[in-house]
Design a protein around this motif. Structure first.
Motif, PDB file in Angstrom:
ATOM      1  N   SER A  18      24.642  45.250  37.607  1.00 21.35           N
ATOM      2  CA  SER A  18      25.264  46.327  37.965  1.00 21.35           C
ATOM      3  C   SER A  18      26.971  46.460  37.771  1.00 21.35           C
ATOM      4  O   SER A  18      27.309  45.501  37.237  1.00 21.35           O
ATOM      5  N   TRP A 189      41.078  48.723  42.199  1.00 23.85           N
ATOM      6  CA  TRP A 189      39.594  49.335  42.611  1.00 23.85           C
ATOM      7  C   TRP A 189      38.822  49.875  41.431  1.00 23.85           C
ATOM      8  O   TRP A 189      39.423  50.725  40.457  1.00 23.85           O
ATOM      9  N   THR A 192      32.038  50.721  41.543  1.00 21.62           N
ATOM     10  CA  THR A 192      30.755  49.956  41.344  1.00 21.62           C
ATOM     11  C   THR A 192      30.069  49.938  42.713  1.00 21.62           C
ATOM     12  O   THR A 192      30.326  50.710  43.702  1.00 21.62           O
TER      13      THR A 192
HETATM   14  N1  LIG Z   1      34.787  46.983  42.089  1.00 22.08           N
HETATM   15  C1  LIG Z   1      36.072  46.443  42.458  1.00 22.08           C
HETATM   16  O1  LIG Z   1      36.775  47.477  42.830  1.00 22.08           O
HETATM   17  C2  LIG Z   1      36.610  45.039  41.830  1.00 22.08           C
HETATM   18  C3  LIG Z   1      38.059  45.142  41.894  1.00 22.08           C
HETATM   19  C4  LIG Z   1      38.416  43.856  41.357  1.00 22.08           C
HETATM   20  C5  LIG Z   1      37.808  42.850  40.920  1.00 22.08           C
HETATM   21  N2  LIG Z   1      36.307  42.965  41.005  1.00 22.08           N
HETATM   22  C6  LIG Z   1      35.391  42.249  40.339  1.00 22.08           C
HETATM   23  O2  LIG Z   1      34.429  42.392  39.448  1.00 22.08           O
HETATM   24  C7  LIG Z   1      33.384  41.865  39.460  1.00 22.08           C
HETATM   25  C8  LIG Z   1      32.293  42.504  39.379  1.00 22.08           C
HETATM   26  O3  LIG Z   1      31.860  43.303  40.380  1.00 22.08           O
HETATM   27  P1  LIG Z   1      31.681  44.730  40.495  1.00 22.08           P
HETATM   28  O4  LIG Z   1      32.944  45.573  40.920  1.00 22.08           O
HETATM   29  O5  LIG Z   1      30.759  45.196  39.102  1.00 22.08           O
HETATM   30  O6  LIG Z   1      30.399  44.829  41.718  1.00 22.08           O
HETATM   31  P2  LIG Z   1      28.956  44.851  41.833  1.00 22.08           P
HETATM   32  O7  LIG Z   1      28.354  46.248  41.042  1.00 22.08           O
HETATM   33  O8  LIG Z   1      28.588  44.740  43.122  1.00 22.08           O
HETATM   34  O9  LIG Z   1      28.526  43.504  40.931  1.00 22.08           O
HETATM   35  C9  LIG Z   1      28.438  42.322  41.360  1.00 22.08           C
HETATM   36  C10 LIG Z   1      27.652  41.604  40.448  1.00 22.08           C
HETATM   37  O10 LIG Z   1      27.656  40.243  41.026  1.00 22.08           O
HETATM   38  C11 LIG Z   1      26.040  39.782  40.888  1.00 22.08           C
HETATM   39  N3  LIG Z   1      26.178  38.578  41.557  1.00 22.08           N
HETATM   40  C12 LIG Z   1      26.486  38.477  43.253  1.00 22.08           C
HETATM   41  N4  LIG Z   1      25.862  37.511  43.711  1.00 22.08           N
HETATM   42  C13 LIG Z   1      25.454  36.706  42.708  1.00 22.08           C
HETATM   43  C14 LIG Z   1      25.005  35.439  42.579  1.00 22.08           C
HETATM   44  N5  LIG Z   1      24.771  34.493  43.679  1.00 22.08           N
HETATM   45  N6  LIG Z   1      24.397  35.024  41.251  1.00 22.08           N
HETATM   46  C15 LIG Z   1      24.261  35.700  40.252  1.00 22.08           C
HETATM   47  N7  LIG Z   1      25.149  37.000  40.304  1.00 22.08           N
HETATM   48  C16 LIG Z   1      25.461  37.484  41.746  1.00 22.08           C
HETATM   49  C17 LIG Z   1      25.595  41.055  41.248  1.00 22.08           C
HETATM   50  O11 LIG Z   1      23.989  41.150  41.019  1.00 22.08           O
HETATM   51  P3  LIG Z   1      22.899  40.544  41.755  1.00 22.08           P
HETATM   52  O12 LIG Z   1      23.108  41.264  43.232  1.00 22.08           O
HETATM   53  O13 LIG Z   1      21.760  41.039  41.342  1.00 22.08           O
HETATM   54  O14 LIG Z   1      22.813  39.175  41.778  1.00 22.08           O
HETATM   55  C18 LIG Z   1      26.232  42.035  40.355  1.00 22.08           C
HETATM   56  O15 LIG Z   1      25.581  42.154  39.175  1.00 22.08           O
HETATM   57  C19 LIG Z   1      33.451  40.829  40.774  1.00 22.08           C
HETATM   58  O16 LIG Z   1      33.792  39.398  40.405  1.00 22.08           O
HETATM   59  C20 LIG Z   1      34.658  41.343  41.314  1.00 22.08           C
HETATM   60  O17 LIG Z   1      35.190  40.445  42.347  1.00 22.08           O
HETATM   61  C21 LIG Z   1      35.789  44.171  41.412  1.00 22.08           C
END
Ligand SMILES: NC(=O)c1ccc[n+]([C@@H]2O[C@H](COP(=O)([O-])OP(=O)(O)OC[C@H]3O[C@@H](n4cnc5c(N)ncnc54)[C@H](OP(=O)(O)O)[C@@H]3O)[C@@H](O)[C@H]2O)c1
Length: 280
Positions: A18, A189, A192
């Motif tokens: 995702s 932010w 997602t």
């Molecule tokens: N969205 C924001 O505002 C934001 C801001 C700053 C940084 N980030 C960083 O961006 C990265 C991606 O997040 P996102 O925003 O795209 O959120 P997201 O849509 O919730 O994606 C998170 C991903 O991590 C995977 N994940 C979680 N636990 C896991 C595990 N134990 N093993 C393998 N995969 C795992 C989830 O897949 P499954 O649940 O299928 O395992 C999902 O694919 C993260 O590192 C987050 O800290 C996001």
């Protein structure tokens, strides 16, 4: 600098089921990359792999829990067996707990966040590194602005992302001679599922209410993926998004003022989240 396309480059992305990881996979597929996609939700991962194949990339879904070191080793071996090389690893899997540190019942959730955000990246990096050194490839770590500037009520997240940043900076120095670049991505932010998956101190996900902080101007996952890929292409050391650059300057030269601004901004967003708003 000449721009590298990722055509026929073998790329492992964690957290590809995702959000930013999915958007990265789709963009890389458009360039004809060979993808090893990792996350826990096998059905979602397979759907992303399928979409990538339809866009012209090669893609395999490799269900993986990155907290399991053996599974990360198997992930790398699987991708290697399929493509014969690894040119880029994107450590992107992540989650957060939003709670006051003094309110945690115990340290289980704190460890869980460290296990995914830091040790998950560490596991994959360790097993992929020999292959990245062979290909003079790229290591990309998705951190956060919270990995550069601490915010309240996110102590485990901030700690995990600072640790990831420290690991990245150290590896960059060690790997310079081997021709492996290390890029740290620090998004603000991004729209997602991340804020829906925010856990509270009882380990309960926030659900759709987590999306209330988004506005029309909040960055999309695709925008974030585009910036991330450009940075990886150019082998940049770090990318700060949103208010990152001025915030870091402020913290360096007026840390007390920076604390007050961060606290006020964070509290404002908390208040906004507690008001009803249609989801985006
Ligand atoms: N969205 C924001 O505002 C934001 C801001 C700053 C940084 N980030 C960083 O961006 C990265 C991606 O997040 P996102 O925003 O795209 O959120 P997201 O849509 O919730 O994606 C998170 C991903 O991590 C995977 N994940 C979680 N636990 C896991 C595990 N134990 N093993 C393998 N995969 C795992 C989830 O897949 P499954 O649940 O299928 O395992 C999902 O694919 C993260 O590192 C987050 O800290 C996001």
């Amino acid at each position: 600098m000449a721009s590298t396309r990722f055509t026929q480059q073998a790329v492992i992305i964690t957290g590809a089921s995702s959000g930013i990881g999915e958007a990265l996979a789709l963009r890389l597929a458009d360039e004809g990359a060979w993808l090893g996609l990792a996350a826990r939700r096998a059905d979602r991962l397979e759907a992303v792999a399928d979409a990538c194949r339809q866009r012209g990339g090669r893609a395999i879904a490799i269900p993986t829990d990155v907290t399991d070191e053996g599974a990360c080793r198997a992930l790398v071996e699987h991708a290697l067996a399929e493509y014969g090389r690894i040119d880029m690893l994107v450590n992107n899997a992540g989650l957060s707990v939003v709670a006051k540190f003094s309110d945690f019942h115990d340290l289980g959730l704190f460890r869980r966040v460290m296990d995914v955000n830091f040790y998950g990246a560490l596991h994959c990096t360790y097993y992929a590194l020999p292959h990245l050194m062979k290909s003079r490839g790229r290591l990309v770590n998705t951190s956060s602005l919270g990995g550069k500037l601490a915010i309240p009520y996110n102590s485990c997240y901030v700690a995990s992302k600072f640790a990831l940043g420290g690991l990245s900076d150290s590896l960059r120095l060690e790997l310079a001679d081997a021709g492996v670049s290390v890029t740290v991505i620090c998004p603000y932010w991004v729209v997602t599922e991340f804020h829906e998956h925010y856990l509270d101190r009882d380990g309960r996900p926030k659900g759709p209410a987590g999306r209330k902080l988004y506005t029309k101007r909040t960055m999309t996952a695709d925008q974030c993926a585009r910036i991330t890929l450009e940075a990886a292409r150019r082998r940049r050391r770090q990318v700060l998004m949103g208010p990152g650059q001025p915030a870091i300057w402020l913290q360096a030269f007026a840390p007390g003022l920076a604390d007050r601004v961060i606290e006020a901004t964070f509290m404002r967003s908390l208040r906004r989240r507690s008001q009803p708003r249609p989801s985006v």
